[in-house]
Write a protein that holds these residues in place. Structure first.
Motif, PDB file in Angstrom:
ATOM      1  N   MET A  89       0.824  -1.201   0.000  1.00  0.00           N
ATOM      2  CA  MET A  89       0.000   0.000   0.000  1.00  0.00           C
ATOM      3  C   MET A  89       0.866   1.263   0.000  1.00  0.00           C
ATOM      4  SD  MET A  89      -3.094  -1.108   2.562  1.00  0.00           S
ATOM      5  CE  MET A  89      -4.064   0.348   2.318  1.00  0.00           C
ATOM      6  N   MET A  90       2.102   1.145   0.495  1.00  0.00           N
ATOM      7  CA  MET A  90       2.996   2.316   0.499  1.00  0.00           C
ATOM      8  C   MET A  90       3.240   2.832  -0.910  1.00  0.00           C
ATOM      9  SD  MET A  90       5.923   1.364   3.211  1.00  0.00           S
ATOM     10  CE  MET A  90       5.498   0.267   4.525  1.00  0.00           C
ATOM     11  N   LEU A  91       3.380   1.897  -1.855  1.00  0.00           N
ATOM     12  CA  LEU A  91       3.624   2.285  -3.241  1.00  0.00           C
ATOM     13  C   LEU A  91       2.479   3.125  -3.795  1.00  0.00           C
ATOM     14  CD1 LEU A  91       5.595   1.936  -5.633  1.00  0.00           C
ATOM     15  CD2 LEU A  91       4.320  -0.111  -6.271  1.00  0.00           C
ATOM     16  N   PHE A  92       1.272   2.893  -3.285  1.00  0.00           N
ATOM     17  CA  PHE A  92       0.082   3.610  -3.741  1.00  0.00           C
ATOM     18  C   PHE A  92      -0.248   4.808  -2.841  1.00  0.00           C
ATOM     19  CE2 PHE A  92      -0.419  -0.205  -6.177  1.00  0.00           C
ATOM     20  CZ  PHE A  92      -1.133   0.183  -7.302  1.00  0.00           C
ATOM     21  N   LEU A  93       0.753   5.322  -2.128  1.00  0.00           N
ATOM     22  CA  LEU A  93       0.513   6.476  -1.260  1.00  0.00           C
ATOM     23  C   LEU A  93      -0.024   7.664  -2.061  1.00  0.00           C
ATOM     24  CD1 LEU A  93       0.703   7.800   1.545  1.00  0.00           C
ATOM     25  CD2 LEU A  93       3.058   8.443   0.976  1.00  0.00           C
ATOM     26  N   GLY A  94       0.577   7.929  -3.214  1.00  0.00           N
ATOM     27  CA  GLY A  94       0.121   9.036  -4.060  1.00  0.00           C
ATOM     28  C   GLY A  94      -1.325   8.882  -4.498  1.00  0.00           C
ATOM     29  N   PRO A  95      -1.680   7.748  -5.138  1.00  0.00           N
ATOM     30  CA  PRO A  95      -3.077   7.542  -5.535  1.00  0.00           C
ATOM     31  C   PRO A  95      -4.055   7.562  -4.358  1.00  0.00           C
ATOM     32  CG  PRO A  95      -1.670   6.005  -6.701  1.00  0.00           C
ATOM     33  CD  PRO A  95      -0.805   6.709  -5.700  1.00  0.00           C
ATOM     34  N   LEU A  96      -3.643   7.051  -3.188  1.00  0.00           N
ATOM     35  CA  LEU A  96      -4.524   7.054  -2.016  1.00  0.00           C
ATOM     36  C   LEU A  96      -4.777   8.481  -1.524  1.00  0.00           C
ATOM     37  CD1 LEU A  96      -3.110   3.962  -0.078  1.00  0.00           C
ATOM     38  CD2 LEU A  96      -5.417   4.169  -1.034  1.00  0.00           C
ATOM     39  N   VAL A  97      -3.721   9.292  -1.494  1.00  0.00           N
ATOM     40  CA  VAL A  97      -3.890  10.697  -1.096  1.00  0.00           C
ATOM     41  C   VAL A  97      -4.756  11.420  -2.123  1.00  0.00           C
ATOM     42  CG1 VAL A  97      -2.671  12.902  -0.758  1.00  0.00           C
ATOM     43  CG2 VAL A  97      -1.760  10.793   0.242  1.00  0.00           C
ATOM     44  N   GLN A  98      -4.577  11.072  -3.391  1.00  0.00           N
ATOM     45  CA  GLN A  98      -5.388  11.668  -4.464  1.00  0.00           C
ATOM     46  C   GLN A  98      -6.864  11.336  -4.261  1.00  0.00           C
ATOM     47  OE1 GLN A  98      -3.504  11.020  -8.232  1.00  0.00           O
ATOM     48  NE2 GLN A  98      -5.241  11.751  -9.415  1.00  0.00           N
ATOM     49  N   LEU A  99      -7.158  10.102  -3.870  1.00  0.00           N
ATOM     50  CA  LEU A  99      -8.539   9.709  -3.574  1.00  0.00           C
ATOM     51  C   LEU A  99      -9.108  10.522  -2.419  1.00  0.00           C
ATOM     52  CD1 LEU A  99      -8.576   5.794  -3.810  1.00  0.00           C
ATOM     53  CD2 LEU A  99      -9.895   7.378  -5.203  1.00  0.00           C
ATOM     54  N   VAL A 100      -8.286  10.737  -1.397  1.00  0.00           N
ATOM     55  CA  VAL A 100      -8.733  11.488  -0.219  1.00  0.00           C
ATOM     56  C   VAL A 100      -9.083  12.921  -0.599  1.00  0.00           C
ATOM     57  CG1 VAL A 100      -8.010  12.432   2.005  1.00  0.00           C
ATOM     58  CG2 VAL A 100      -7.482  10.064   1.438  1.00  0.00           C
ATOM     59  N   VAL A 101      -8.185  13.596  -1.333  1.00  0.00           N
ATOM     60  CA  VAL A 101      -8.409  15.015  -1.644  1.00  0.00           C
ATOM     61  C   VAL A 101      -9.535  15.208  -2.661  1.00  0.00           C
ATOM     62  CG1 VAL A 101      -6.062  15.710  -1.042  1.00  0.00           C
ATOM     63  CG2 VAL A 101      -6.591  15.122  -3.425  1.00  0.00           C
ATOM     64  N   GLU A 102      -9.812  14.167  -3.466  1.00  0.00           N
ATOM     65  CA  GLU A 102     -10.860  14.279  -4.480  1.00  0.00           C
ATOM     66  C   GLU A 102     -12.214  13.790  -3.985  1.00  0.00           C
ATOM     67  OE1 GLU A 102      -9.366  12.264  -7.917  1.00  0.00           O
ATOM     68  OE2 GLU A 102      -8.088  13.945  -8.510  1.00  0.00           O
ATOM     69  N   SER A 103     -12.259  13.218  -2.780  1.00  0.00           N
ATOM     70  CA  SER A 103     -13.522  12.731  -2.240  1.00  0.00           C
ATOM     71  C   SER A 103     -14.378  13.916  -1.798  1.00  0.00           C
ATOM     72  CB  SER A 103     -13.255  11.809  -1.048  1.00  0.00           C
ATOM     73  OG  SER A 103     -14.466  11.403  -0.465  1.00  0.00           O
ATOM     74  N   PRO A 104     -15.570  14.093  -2.374  1.00  0.00           N
ATOM     75  CA  PRO A 104     -16.375  15.276  -2.069  1.00  0.00           C
ATOM     76  C   PRO A 104     -16.848  15.349  -0.620  1.00  0.00           C
ATOM     77  CG  PRO A 104     -17.641  13.725  -3.405  1.00  0.00           C
ATOM     78  CD  PRO A 104     -16.228  13.212  -3.343  1.00  0.00           C
ATOM     79  N   LYS A 105     -17.093  14.199   0.012  1.00  0.00           N
ATOM     80  CA  LYS A 105     -17.613  14.196   1.387  1.00  0.00           C
ATOM     81  C   LYS A 105     -16.586  13.736   2.419  1.00  0.00           C
ATOM     82  CE  LYS A 105     -22.451  13.609   0.101  1.00  0.00           C
ATOM     83  NZ  LYS A 105     -23.673  12.837   0.324  1.00  0.00           N
ATOM     84  N   GLY A 106     -15.348  13.587   1.980  1.00  0.00           N
ATOM     85  CA  GLY A 106     -14.299  13.189   2.919  1.00  0.00           C
ATOM     86  C   GLY A 106     -14.072  11.687   2.928  1.00  0.00           C
TER      87      GLY A 106
END
Length: 202
Positions: free
Chosen positions: A1-18
């Protein structure tokens, strides 16, 4: 999951309701029951990871390792895994939406992506001696898909996302050997990465 840190953070910031709302929604029983009834979801997240890791790691690697040595087997076994994904070409042909050029580019890209993942999966199977780790990694990668670098480059928070992408790669490389140390898994590993091929395979 560490390798996907960027995509995971991207999901967080793009989530409209958190992200907490997203996790809560995805973990409720109604959502889980819908997923289980969705055959495509079951294929991608349960059936494919389990069966492919069983065949290409648990069955194929123990056959290859005595003949080629573990290091060579880690690079040879994923070739079969990559070729096995060419069946997606037939899905594209049936849809009739793509040109032959698009289909060829997609097939080459998918082969390369699955080959690299196959190397990683074979490595952790040999290092840990367990099938569970490759199955979970496979399911997680299928869930995440290929990282959308293009969207990250155009995002308003581009510097933060690019930093997270780079940090994820650095953490992955730094933690790969320590976190797959056979000592943590309570069993003798299948083999070390430095064994020589056995003579009886000639």
């Amino acid at each position: 999951m560490m390798l996907f840190l960027g995509p995971l953070v991207q999901l967080v910031v793009e989530s409209p309701k958190g992200i907490l709302f997203e996790i809560k929604m995805r973990c409720n029983l109604r959502c889980l029951s819908l997923c289980v009834r969705d055959l495509k979801w079951m294929r991608n997240h349960i059936v494919a990871p389990l069966t492919e890791e069983l065949v290409f790691r648990a069955c194929m690697l123990p056959v290859l390792v005595p003949c080629t040595g573990p290091t060579a087997a880690i690079f040879i076994c994923p070739l079969f895994f990559g070729v096995a994904h060419f069946h997606h070409i037939t899905e594209q042909l049936r849809s009739g939406c793509d040109t032959w050029g698009d289909i060829l580019i997609t097939a080459v890209f998918q082969f390369a992506y699955t080959y690299v993942f196959g190397i990683y999966s074979a490595f952790i199977f040999i290092r840990t001696g367990h099938l569970l780790a490759p199955v979970l990694c496979h399911s997680f990668c299928n869930c995440m898909g290929f990282p959308e670098f293009g969207r990250a480059l155009k995002h308003p928070l581009r510097p933060v996302l690019l930093f997270c992408y780079q940090l994820g790669v650095a953490l992955f490389l730094l933690c790969l050997l320590p976190l797959t140390d056979p000592f943590f898994y309570g069993v003798t590993p299948i083999c070390t990465l430095f064994l020589n091929p056995r003579a009886f395979c000639s």
